[in-house]
Structures are given as C-alpha cells and as structure tokens.
Design a protein around this motif. Structure first.
Motif, PDB file in Angstrom:
ATOM      1  N   HIS A 214       4.935   2.229   0.515  1.00 14.15           N
ATOM      2  CA  HIS A 214       5.738   1.272   1.612  1.00 14.15           C
ATOM      3  C   HIS A 214       5.429   1.088   2.930  1.00 14.15           C
TER       4      HIS A 214
ATOM      5  N   GLN B 141       5.686  -1.705   6.790  1.00  8.07           N
ATOM      6  CA  GLN B 141       6.504  -2.704   7.576  1.00  8.07           C
ATOM      7  C   GLN B 141       5.272  -3.403   8.369  1.00  8.07           C
ATOM      8  N   ASN B 142       5.360  -4.504   8.620  1.00  6.06           N
ATOM      9  CA  ASN B 142       4.329  -5.602   9.477  1.00  6.06           C
ATOM     10  C   ASN B 142       4.652  -5.194  10.877  1.00  6.06           C
TER      11      ASN B 142
ATOM     12  N   ARG C  61       7.164  -4.293   0.740  1.00  7.24           N
ATOM     13  CA  ARG C  61       7.353  -4.245   2.275  1.00  7.24           C
ATOM     14  C   ARG C  61       8.764  -3.682   2.673  1.00  7.24           C
ATOM     15  N   THR C  62       8.906  -3.041   3.700  1.00  7.65           N
ATOM     16  CA  THR C  62      10.208  -2.541   4.120  1.00  7.65           C
ATOM     17  C   THR C  62      10.548  -2.940   5.517  1.00  7.65           C
ATOM     18  N   GLU C  63      10.890  -4.367   5.581  1.00  4.09           N
ATOM     19  CA  GLU C  63      10.929  -5.144   6.719  1.00  4.09           C
ATOM     20  C   GLU C  63      12.423  -5.251   7.142  1.00  4.09           C
TER      21      GLU C  63
END
Length: 263
Positions: free
Chosen positions: A31, A33-34, A261-263
């Motif tokens: 996982h 995030q950006n 993703r984890t956004e």
C-alpha cells in the motif's frame, strides 16, 4: 542459564521467521499514497501568466523497505524541506538569468513518479520528467524501474530471461526494430541512429505490460531530439519461449493486478 537459553530460542525463532518470509513470496499488494510538492514564482517578465516552478509527485509506501529502494533507484530530495531548497535554487537561478535576458522565459522542473503495474511480487514504476532552463527547447524523459518485491532488488532484462537466451532475445528485438523502422536486414544503421559502433543494442529502460515487454529509448539515446522517443514492443507471443520462471510469473500476473492506493 535459563535466560541464555530463552534468548537463544528467541533468536532462532526470529532467524527462522526471516528465512521463511524470504522464501515465501508476498501475497498482498504493497500500500502507498501519492505525495506532491510544488513551489512557484511569478513570471519575471511581466508579459505572461507563466510561472517558474518546481514540482514533484511520488508514491510513499507504508513499507520503508520499498521507500528505501525508490530513493536509491529514483533519487529525489528526501523531504519537503529539501524539496523547497531545490525549488528555491531554481527560482534564484532563473531570477539571475532574467536580469540580462531581453525576453526572459519561465523555467520549470517537473517530475512525476508513479506505480505503473503492481502485483504482490512485482511493481513497475514510471518516472516522467520534463524541464526547461533556457536554450532552444526543454528536455523530457521517461524512466521505468522494475522491482522484485520478494528479493528487494531492481530487475534487469537478464533477470527475466533464460540465461542462454539473452542473445536470441536481442536478435528478435533487432528484427522487430528493423521492421518497425523500415530497415531491411543487412542495411547499416546510418547517421540517423546513435548506436555504438553501428550495432543495435537494447536500452535497459523497459517494463512489462499486458501486451509484452516495452522498451523505450529517450531523446538523444538513439536518435536526434527532433525524432522524439522511440518505443519498441516485443509481444509475448514472440518471446514466451525465452522467458525464465520470473519473467513468466510477471507476465501471467499482470492482467488482474491493480495498484493498491490508500489516498
């Protein structure tokens, strides 16, 4: 004595656990995030809305192991404070340039690193860079990084091919390149191409996709700037017999993979 035995037992459990983890391939997607950073200054000429700016986007993983790998293979300022210093350096240099320029143009440096493909055991990263810091034109590039999650290493093309098939792979790549470029067999690479000693060579810049293995030559690598980038796709149907177990595993895992993703 009992304490020593207990400590030794714990150490054995830890070592065995690490060895088992390394032997067993990951089963979950990593996982992330950006993260983004951007710092800009107004156009100093006062004649346009253009900005001189520095921008960076990159994936930040929950796994520090993967983050360390990315910092080695796609180096960037380590935190926003360091990014701000890099941005301010660009802005200050542009300000010095603009003092003597008759028609100063805005400068920029921009890079976007992203997850392109992901499975539990393989992550492909793509880094897109573009910049203009004076001159007739700007520059741009695309860099691929192939990551073996279990072994924590970057994959080269030789890592996904049978050891005795590397030359055969290169030969098939050249056949496809010549067909793509309209060059008959035996026709020499003329001044249009920048291959060393006039011999075809594969760029180390490649990635697996749903169709095959894609190689990308950036500007100036084998052709003039005006020719742009050159892509060379080798379909799986043409190279399946040359892949090793690692290459086949990556090929077979891609159609159902999705970034986590984890956004």
């Amino acid at each position: 004595m009992k304490k020593i035995v207990a400590v030794v037992a714990v150490l054995i459990i830890v070592v065995v656990g690490v060895l088992l983890w390394r032997a067993s391939p990951p089963t979950q997607l990593a996982h992330y995030q950006n993260e983004s950073f951007r710092l800009a200054a107004p156009d100093l000429s006062g004649q346009s809305q253009d900005e001189t700016y520095y921008a960076l986007t990159y994936p930040l993983f929950e796994s520090e192991r993967i983050n360390r790998f990315l910092m080695k293979t796609l180096p960037r300022p380590k935190d926003h404070s360091a990014m701000a210093k890099a941005a301010q350096k660009l802005i200050d240099e542009h300000r010095d340039y603009a003092k003597d320029a008759e028609q100063p143009m805005a400068w920029f440096e921009e890079r976007r690193d992203r997850v392109l493909q992901q499975t539990p055991t393989y992550i492909a990263f793509q880094s897109d860079s573009q910049s203009y810091t004076g001159g007739a034109h700007g520059n741009y590039s695309v860099v691929f990084v192939n990551y073996d999650v279990a072994k924590d290493r970057r994959l080269a093309i030789g890592d996904v091919l049978q050891s005795d098939k590397v030359q055969a792979f290169t030969d098939r790549a050249e056949q496809r390149f010549r067909a793509q470029e309209g060059l008959a067999p035996g026709i020499a690479y003329d001044e249009r191409y920048f291959f060393n000693s006039g011999r075809f060579n594969l760029t180390p810049n490649f990635v697996f996709n749903d169709e095959g293995i894609l190689f990308l030559y950036n500007i100036y690598e084998i052709k003039a700037y005006s020719e742009g980038q050159t892509e060379l796709l080798l379909p799986y149907a043409e190279i399946n017999d040359l892949l090793n177990d690692t290459g086949k595993h990556i090929r077979d895992s891609l159609p159902t993979s999705r970034p986590a993703r984890t956004e």
